[in-house]
Scaffold this motif. Structure first.
Motif, PDB file in Angstrom:
ATOM      1  N   GLN A 184       0.839  -1.176   0.000  1.00 12.93           N
ATOM      2  CA  GLN A 184       0.000   0.000   0.000  1.00 12.93           C
ATOM      3  C   GLN A 184       0.887   1.243   0.000  1.00 12.93           C
ATOM      4  O   GLN A 184       2.050   1.201   0.356  1.00 12.93           O
ATOM      5  CB  GLN A 184      -0.903   0.008   1.248  1.00 12.93           C
ATOM      6  N   SER A 202       2.004   6.342   4.401  1.00 10.44           N
ATOM      7  CA  SER A 202       1.370   7.568   4.878  1.00 10.44           C
ATOM      8  C   SER A 202       2.254   8.359   5.824  1.00 10.44           C
ATOM      9  O   SER A 202       2.082   9.570   5.952  1.00 10.44           O
ATOM     10  CB  SER A 202       0.037   7.254   5.559  1.00 10.44           C
ATOM     11  N   ASN A 220       1.756  13.078   8.227  1.00 11.96           N
ATOM     12  CA  ASN A 220       0.778  12.104   7.758  1.00 11.96           C
ATOM     13  C   ASN A 220       0.341  12.481   6.344  1.00 11.96           C
ATOM     14  O   ASN A 220      -0.383  13.446   6.146  1.00 11.96           O
ATOM     15  CB  ASN A 220      -0.430  12.073   8.691  1.00 11.96           C
ATOM     16  N   LYS A 221       0.790  11.708   5.359  1.00 12.07           N
ATOM     17  CA  LYS A 221       0.432  11.957   3.970  1.00 12.07           C
ATOM     18  C   LYS A 221      -0.769  11.133   3.523  1.00 12.07           C
ATOM     19  O   LYS A 221      -1.176  11.196   2.358  1.00 12.07           O
ATOM     20  CB  LYS A 221       1.625  11.642   3.065  1.00 12.07           C
ATOM     21  N   GLY A 222      -1.319  10.359   4.458  1.00 13.48           N
ATOM     22  CA  GLY A 222      -2.429   9.490   4.106  1.00 13.48           C
ATOM     23  C   GLY A 222      -3.776  10.177   4.213  1.00 13.48           C
ATOM     24  O   GLY A 222      -3.889  11.365   4.526  1.00 13.48           O
ATOM     25  N   PRO A 282      -5.040  13.452   8.850  1.00 13.30           N
ATOM     26  CA  PRO A 282      -4.558  13.502   7.469  1.00 13.30           C
ATOM     27  C   PRO A 282      -3.969  14.875   7.133  1.00 13.30           C
ATOM     28  O   PRO A 282      -4.495  15.908   7.529  1.00 13.30           O
ATOM     29  CB  PRO A 282      -5.816  13.218   6.649  1.00 13.30           C
TER      30      PRO A 282
END
Length: 236
Positions: free
Chosen positions: A16, A19, A42-44, A83
């Motif tokens: 996946q 993040s 947090n890049k998710g 996020p």
């Protein structure tokens, strides 16, 4: 702006997108400084939880170990990131004893798993380990001495560091007569900490060396490329 290290993990359905990002990927503080920061991002698309811990990093007899410590702490030790959120963690040296030479630690950043969505599902914890050093102002540069040993098909390289500061090794190879070469790979091999020694072993490198033969050791350090000489010894 510092470059962020992008981290990934494996989920039950395969690879996946990662993040969690961390920057910088190495921490260093020179006394009288006693604190620094590291940024989590947090890049998710979902909130993530992370915990941060500090361990003392010790090398002894060619091997290394990590020990719990109260001399250095991360604050806060746990965080939830929404996020697209950044969060700054502060790492502080708490002991009042003066730094002697260089103190080595490792900062563990664990992305905690979500609760399983269904029975018999395992989510993997994401972990990043950041080297973390405190230096005395007069700490001396690395002073490596090299040893190459062979036992059967296994070849070992030992770096004994007589200086205060760590020796970071990458892209290391050993070249013998007629160009016979053993490579430890194109990336990071590891560290020989100050006043310590560390050994790396290739179990089956494919080509060996004759005991008593001269070899050249080359690679990269934080200070740039290096070349050194050694005589191959037989390991007992």
């Amino acid at each position: 702006m510092p470059a962020f290290l992008l981290l990934g993990w494996l989920a039950d359905s395969g690879a996946q997108a990662a993040s969690l990002q961390v920057a910088p990927i190495l921490l260093e503080v020179t006394a009288p400084g006693a604190a620094t920061t590291i940024t989590l991002r947090n890049k998710g698309m979902k909130p993530i939880e992370a915990q941060v811990r500090v361990f003392r990093w010790i090398q002894d007899g060619g091997e290394e170990r990590l020990e719990p410590t109260e001399d250095v702490a991360a604050s806060p030790p746990a965080v939830e990131l929404a996020p697209a959120q950044d969060y700054v963690i502060r790492a502080v040296r708490l002991t009042k004893n003066p730094v002697a030479g260089e103190e080595a630690y490792r900062l563990f950043i664990d992305e905690l798993p979500e609760a399983p969505r269904r029975q018999h599902t395992v989510n993997f914890v994401l972990r990043q380990v950041i080297p973390f050093f405190f230096d005395a102002p007069d700490s001396s540069a690395p002073e490596p001495a090299w040893r190459v040993t062979q036992k059967g098909h296994a070849i070992s390289l030992t770096a004994s560091n007589g200086g205060d500061r760590r020796l970071r090794l990458s892209s290391v190879r050993i070249v013998g007569a007629a160009g016979r070469t053993v490579s430890f790979g194109p990336g990071l091999v590891g560290y020989a900490l100050g006043r310590s020694s560390m050994t790396w072993t290739l179990p089956k490198p494919g080509l060996g060396f004759q005991p008593g033969s001269k070899v050249t050791i080359s690679g990269q350090t934080e200070e740039g490329p290096f070349d050194a000489q050694a005589v191959v010894q037989s390991a007992r």
